[in-house]
Enzyme design. Structure first.
Site, PDB file in Angstrom:
ATOM      1  N   GLU A 266       0.868  -1.178   0.000  1.00 16.52           N
ATOM      2  CA  GLU A 266       0.000   0.000   0.000  1.00 16.52           C
ATOM      3  C   GLU A 266       0.901   1.223   0.000  1.00 16.52           C
ATOM      4  OE1 GLU A 266      -3.015  -0.164  -0.521  1.00 16.52           O
ATOM      5  OE2 GLU A 266      -3.727  -2.110   0.181  1.00 16.52           O
ATOM      6  N   CYS A 300      -2.403   8.792   2.560  1.00 19.99           N
ATOM      7  CA  CYS A 300      -2.149   8.291   1.207  1.00 19.99           C
ATOM      8  C   CYS A 300      -3.340   8.591   0.305  1.00 19.99           C
ATOM      9  CB  CYS A 300      -1.831   6.799   1.223  1.00 19.99           C
ATOM     10  SG  CYS A 300      -3.047   5.802   2.087  1.00 19.99           S
TER      11      CYS A 300
END
Length: 513
Positions: A266, A300
């Site tokens: 990720e 993110c």
């Protein structure tokens, strides 16, 4: 009234961090361990000092985890789920203290700190249900009196490497599902935010101890990138789940791939919201501003780019400028503030450098940025959120800056907007604000957004645990949290049972002796 951090540390059993390392699964006990001060970006004050692990400490952790796996994998999955349920309840009991510590150690707003702990509670609830749904498949065999089916088995020791911006939630996404799948976990949190990890470890360990479960089921190791490299290269860890920068992910992915292990990555995002001419501009404003300044732009999924239709460009830009004047920046433990500090002064320098690079490429700032000064900002980690008009091809725009810098880009057609949205190396989260059904469906089609997450009339930031989380391209391709993400933590096995008195071969092959 600001919370008493000292009292919170005591209630979370980390008032003496060195003592905390006496448990068998928090390593840093070697005489050669380096003592590292942990300071808060909120006020620059030292919170505690922790001992970082050595290579010898790491070897002990893996040995203990391997030993614990032998028994844990044989516990029926629903019973494993019940233990995870109790961990979720323990987190719920400690939500306020733990959320406050997340806010103080990392710098995100208090409400976001509470929200992060709620994510852990939610994924625990999800994992409990999942523990009774680890389904396989049955299928018909081409051979008479044969039965075929597929089933899933635990992988073994799962390595979890988490980042500072979500110091506990991302660990829980992985650990809760890995536990119900029968795996054991070794967690290396960010060396910038280890205290919240220690608190979560104590909470989980208390539940495991209550059930006489080997403490090696939940392992925590505090260390720098050296520990992460040991994990990535260790064949005893069949899966590494890593959250962080694209550069870090490429390094981890290469190391794990070289030993034919599995990686769940990720990584970075460069997320855009398309503001259509058919958008509700007031609603769009909320999504855009929270996406850009929430967690001080250190998610993110933070909104980095706004791709705005030319017919509403000026109107929406003016709304943004006005909204940015109302953003309150300061101590995140004060619920009146919208935005806290960046994680450290290194992050501030990267933010300032990105502004300079944007201006050098021709970016025009309609809301100026800069570092904040004064007694309230004495940690040196507070900055102003800023907005720049740019072109999508600017090098700085193609790069993910982990800071509250928002780029404005103008478009004419929805096809152009989608091309701009897709025209970056990253592919995590995306959104379109529109009341036009055709535009929405086009954005969600195979010719639309190339991101792992694509939203309509909500922003890029703030995913629910029920859906699989992750992205494409430089974001790494991993999926964790909800949906069928549990499958990555297990190995699939195909089984064939012959209950006849003969041994027919597949494909009608004859082999007579």
């Amino acid at each position: 009234m600001k919370p008493n951090i000292s009292e919170i540390l005591k209630r979370l059993h980390i008032n003496d961090v060195n003592e905390a390392f006496s448990t068998g699964t928090i390593w840093g006990s070697s005489p050669n361990a380096i003592l590292k001060d942990i300071t808060s970006p909120v006020d620059g004050k030292k919170i505690a000092a922790v001992k970082t692990a050595t290579e010898g400490d790491y070897a002990k952790v893996v040995e203990q985890a391997q030993k614990a796996f032998i028994n844990w994998r044989t516990v029926p999955a629903p019973k494993r789920g019940q233990i995870v349920r109790e961990i979720g309840e323990a987190l719920r009991t400690n939500k306020e203290d733990l959320g406050t510590l997340v806010s103080y150690e990392m710098g995100k707003s208090l409400q976001e700190g509470y929200g992060e702990v709620q994510e852990m509670i939610d994924i625990a609830d999800f994992a409990v249900g999942q523990s009774r749904q680890l389904y396989g498949l049955t299928m018909h065999s081409e051979r008479p009196e044969h039965r075929m089916y597929e089933q899933y088995h635990p992988l073994g020791v799962v390595g979890i490497i988490s980042a500072f911006n979500f110091p506990v939630a991302v660990w829980s996404w992985n650990a809760m599902l890995a536990w119900v799948c029968g795996d054991v976990c070794i967690w290396k949190p960010s060396e910038k935010t280890p205290l919240t990890a220690i608190a979560c470890q104590h909470i989980a360990q208390a539940v495991f101890k209550k059930h006489n479960i080997d403490e090696g089921v939940s392992c925590l190791i505090i260390g720098d990138r050296t520990i992460g490299e040991l994990m990535a290269n260790d064949t005893r860890l069949p899966l590494i789940s890593a959250t962080g920068s694209t550069r870090m992910g490429k390094s981890i992915g290469a190391a794990v791939g070289a030993r034919l292990g599995k990686s769940l990555l990720e990584l970075g995002g460069n997320n855009a919201i398309i503001i259509s001419e058919n958008a509700d501009l007031d609603m769009s404003l909320i999504g855009a501003v929270f996406g850009a300044v929430g967690t001080a732009g250190q998610r993110c999924t933070s909104t980095r780019r706004l791709i705005i239709h030319e017919s509403v460009y000026d109107a929406f830009k003016n709304k943004l400028i006005n909204a940015y004047q109302q953003i309150k920046i300061g101590n995140p433990l004060d619920e009146n503030n919208h935005m806290g500090p960046l994680i450290d002064t290194d992050a501030v320098n990267l933010y300032l450098d990105s502004i300079a690079r944007c201006k050098a490429e021709g970016g025009v700032f309609v809301v100026e940025g800069g570092q904040l000064e004064g007694d309230e900002y004495s940690s040196g980690c507070y900055v102003k959120p800023c907005i720049a008009e740019v072109e999508n091809h600017f090098k700085i725009v193609q790069h993910e800056t982990f800071a509250p810098i928002l780029y404005l880009i103008k478009y004419k057609s929805v096809e152009e907007a989608i091309a701009l949205q897709n025209g970056v190396p990253q592919g995590l989260s995306s959104a379109i604000m529109t009341g036009n059904l055709r535009e929405a469906e086009q954005f969600l089609s195979c010719a639309g957004s190339d991101c792992g997450i694509a939203n309509v009339n909500i922003g890029t930031s703030g995913a629910e645990i029920g859906g699989a989380f992750g992205g494409e391209k430089d974001t790494g391709g991993g999926r964790e949290s909800g949906s069928d993400a549990w499958k990555v933590y297990m190995r699939r096995q195909t089984n064939t049972i012959n209950y006849s008195t003969k041994l027919p071969l597949a494909q009608g092959i004859k082999f007579n002796l």
